[in-house]
Design a protein around this motif. Structure first.
Motif, PDB file in Angstrom:
ATOM      1  N   ARG A   6     -47.247  12.922  47.031  1.00 21.13           N
ATOM      2  CA  ARG A   6     -46.097  13.437  46.284  1.00 21.13           C
ATOM      3  C   ARG A   6     -46.053  12.963  44.839  1.00 21.13           C
ATOM      4  O   ARG A   6     -45.473  13.645  43.988  1.00 21.13           O
ATOM      5  N   SER A   7     -46.625  11.796  44.531  1.00 18.92           N
ATOM      6  CA  SER A   7     -46.561  11.322  43.144  1.00 18.92           C
ATOM      7  C   SER A   7     -47.232  12.313  42.196  1.00 18.92           C
ATOM      8  O   SER A   7     -46.781  12.501  41.059  1.00 18.92           O
ATOM      9  N   TRP A   8     -48.310  12.983  42.652  1.00 19.57           N
ATOM     10  CA  TRP A   8     -48.973  14.009  41.837  1.00 19.57           C
ATOM     11  C   TRP A   8     -48.284  15.355  42.011  1.00 19.57           C
ATOM     12  O   TRP A   8     -48.056  16.083  41.042  1.00 19.57           O
ATOM     13  N   MET A   9     -47.921  15.703  43.241  1.00 19.89           N
ATOM     14  CA  MET A   9     -47.295  17.003  43.504  1.00 19.89           C
ATOM     15  C   MET A   9     -45.952  17.152  42.796  1.00 19.89           C
ATOM     16  O   MET A   9     -45.541  18.268  42.444  1.00 19.89           O
ATOM     17  N   ASN A  10     -45.253  16.035  42.571  1.00 22.74           N
ATOM     18  CA  ASN A  10     -43.928  16.089  41.957  1.00 22.74           C
ATOM     19  C   ASN A  10     -43.952  16.020  40.434  1.00 22.74           C
ATOM     20  O   ASN A  10     -42.896  15.943  39.802  1.00 22.74           O
ATOM     21  N   LEU A  11     -45.138  16.041  39.824  1.00 22.44           N
ATOM     22  CA  LEU A  11     -45.184  16.111  38.363  1.00 22.44           C
ATOM     23  C   LEU A  11     -44.461  17.377  37.903  1.00 22.44           C
ATOM     24  O   LEU A  11     -44.580  18.440  38.530  1.00 22.44           O
ATOM     25  N   PRO A  12     -43.687  17.300  36.825  1.00 21.95           N
ATOM     26  CA  PRO A  12     -42.813  18.419  36.447  1.00 21.95           C
ATOM     27  C   PRO A  12     -43.540  19.717  36.108  1.00 21.95           C
ATOM     28  O   PRO A  12     -42.949  20.789  36.196  1.00 21.95           O
ATOM     29  N   HIS A  13     -44.818  19.650  35.750  1.00 19.85           N
ATOM     30  CA  HIS A  13     -45.535  20.873  35.393  1.00 19.85           C
ATOM     31  C   HIS A  13     -46.336  21.439  36.568  1.00 19.85           C
ATOM     32  O   HIS A  13     -47.035  22.441  36.412  1.00 19.85           O
ATOM     33  N   ILE A  14     -46.248  20.801  37.745  1.00 19.14           N
ATOM     34  CA  ILE A  14     -47.004  21.244  38.911  1.00 19.14           C
ATOM     35  C   ILE A  14     -46.112  22.086  39.824  1.00 19.14           C
ATOM     36  O   ILE A  14     -45.014  21.667  40.204  1.00 19.14           O
TER      37      ILE A  14
END
Length: 426
Positions: free
Chosen positions: A120-128
């Motif tokens: 989730r730390s990568w999936m929750n990036l605002p541009h993803i």
């Protein structure tokens, strides 16, 4: 909901081990770029962080801060299911969507089923952005926000790192840490890091628990009795209530690890606890009567003085010790019956070669000589029972030979005890 039955990691395992013709495509498995290295990832929204294998870290030349942290499995926030080896940052590109300098946690190769777990730390990036359609899991860049920005939801993540269960049936495989082995105090940080990476790339040749103990397919021990022998059957030795509890605990651990099993054998030798020093005790079976009617199985043992004289060429030395070495040699079906033992509460028989049998040291030395024949003949290592001695000219030479030893152990399915391994001593 992220449940065990629907966990994408379990789906990934099914896809990875099954024939491609019979397993449907798993859209959670994707090819990615990790810095400039192509890798395979598993999208797992049940994981709070991005996890990466040590082998990929090594290939991508990522700088790692080697600090272990606990990993907590879904449903258990009190007991860590695994431990990370360190932390780093990397550029991660999935389906063209890029997250730059993203934090990742480094784990042993055996801890995860693919190169990278994208959580989730990568999936929750605002541009993803991501969605599922027609059984495809789609990831895309949804706006022009800088890919290095951090999502607000990431900042509110719980302090404990959570990962999904890879398997509900198997215990987690914990990585080997620097504190688990003995490394010479003069070794540099770089040398320690190189050694730790090598050890965890061969994590399967180390046992931190009895359930990880190996069992070689190369040989099995038989017990041949002299003509006219009758089954040895003795009464159990009397023990205190404290010792009975200790014996019961040890036997329960052996049963769980497949070392012993229930027995209806006509043989029954008594057990006893032997002081090891420091307050510890070892459970042994008194096989003296069985040994009296067992045929000799002579095998030459190494000469200690000769072995020591061959170590003169080394500048640094490593010693590797097998974990419960004798218990990694299987028994023949007939021998299993003859190893049956009795306590005041139960009977059982060994599935592996126990300590105390006539001929057991020679059998073990024979197996070790076969496993390491080439390395012994070339003078790279010396072997005495379950001890492997490696003289080296320098650290690089040591790592080279140690990897050859690890490969031989892996092929033979023999396992080391980390706490009894010493690396690079002068």
């Amino acid at each position: 909901a992220h449940t065990r039955s629907r966990c994408p990691e379990k789906l990934a395992q099914a896809m990875l081990v099954g024939p491609s013709s019979t397993v449907p495509q798993n859209s959670f498995i994707k090819d990615i770029m990790f810095n400039d290295v192509r890798a395979t990832c598993l999208i797992d929204t049940g994981s709070s962080h991005v996890l990466v294998r040590t082998s990929l870290v090594h290939r991508s030349a990522v700088t790692v801060h080697w600090t272990p942290r606990p990993l907590y499995t879904v449903g258990d926030t009190h007991h860590p299911g695994a431990v990370t080896l360190g932390e780093a940052t990397a550029d991660i590109t999935v389906d063209g969507a890029l997250g730059t300098d993203h934090p990742v946690l480094v784990v042993s190769d055996q801890s995860i089923p693919v190169d990278v777990i994208v959580g989730r730390s990568w999936m929750n990036l605002p541009h993803i952005g991501f969605y599922k359609t027609n059984n495809l899991f789609i990831i895309e860049t949804v706006n022009s926000i800088s890919p290095s920005a951090t999502a607000e939801t990431t900042a509110t993540e719980p302090s404990k790192i959570r990962i999904a269960l890879v398997s509900a049936d198997q215990p987690p495989v914990l990585p080997i840490l620097l504190s688990d082995v003995n490394i010479d105090a003069q070794a540099s940080e770089t040398e320690r890091r190189e050694l730790l990476l090598l050890i965890n790339n061969y994590r399967d040749v180390f046992a931190k628990t009895l359930t990880e103990l190996g069992c070689t397919p190369l040989a099995e021990m038989d017990i041949v009795e002299v003509d006219g022998s009758v089954p040895v059957r003795q009464a159990p030795y009397r023990t205190s209530s404290t010792d009975r509890r200790m014996i019961s605990d040890i036997l329960n651990g052996w049963r769980a690890a497949g070392i012993i099993s229930d027995s209806t054998s006509p043989y029954a030798s008594p057990v006893l606890l032997v002081d090891k020093g420091g307050g510890d005790k070892r459970l042994c079976v008194d096989y003296r009567r069985l040994n009296l009617q067992t045929q000799d199985q002579p095998y030459p043992m190494p000469d200690i003085d000769d072995l020591l004289s061959r170590l003169a060429e080394g500048r640094i030395f490593s010693t590797l010790d097998l974990s419960n070495g004798f218990l990694q040699i299987p028994l023949s079906d007939d021998a299993k019956l003859k190893t049956a033992f009795v306590t005041e509460e139960t009977t059982a028989k060994f599935e592996r070669m126990p300590f105390g049998l006539k001929g057991a040291p020679g059998m073990f030395q024979k197996v070790m000589n076969v496993v390491f024949q080439d390395l012994r003949d070339s003078g790279l290592i010396h072997v005495y029972l379950d001890d492997i001695i490696i003289p080296s000219t320098d650290w690089a030479d040591m790592l080279r030979v140690i990897e050859l030893v690890f490969r031989a152990l892996r092929k033979a399915r023999l396992i080391l005890k980390p706490a009894k391994c010493t690396f690079g001593a002068d």
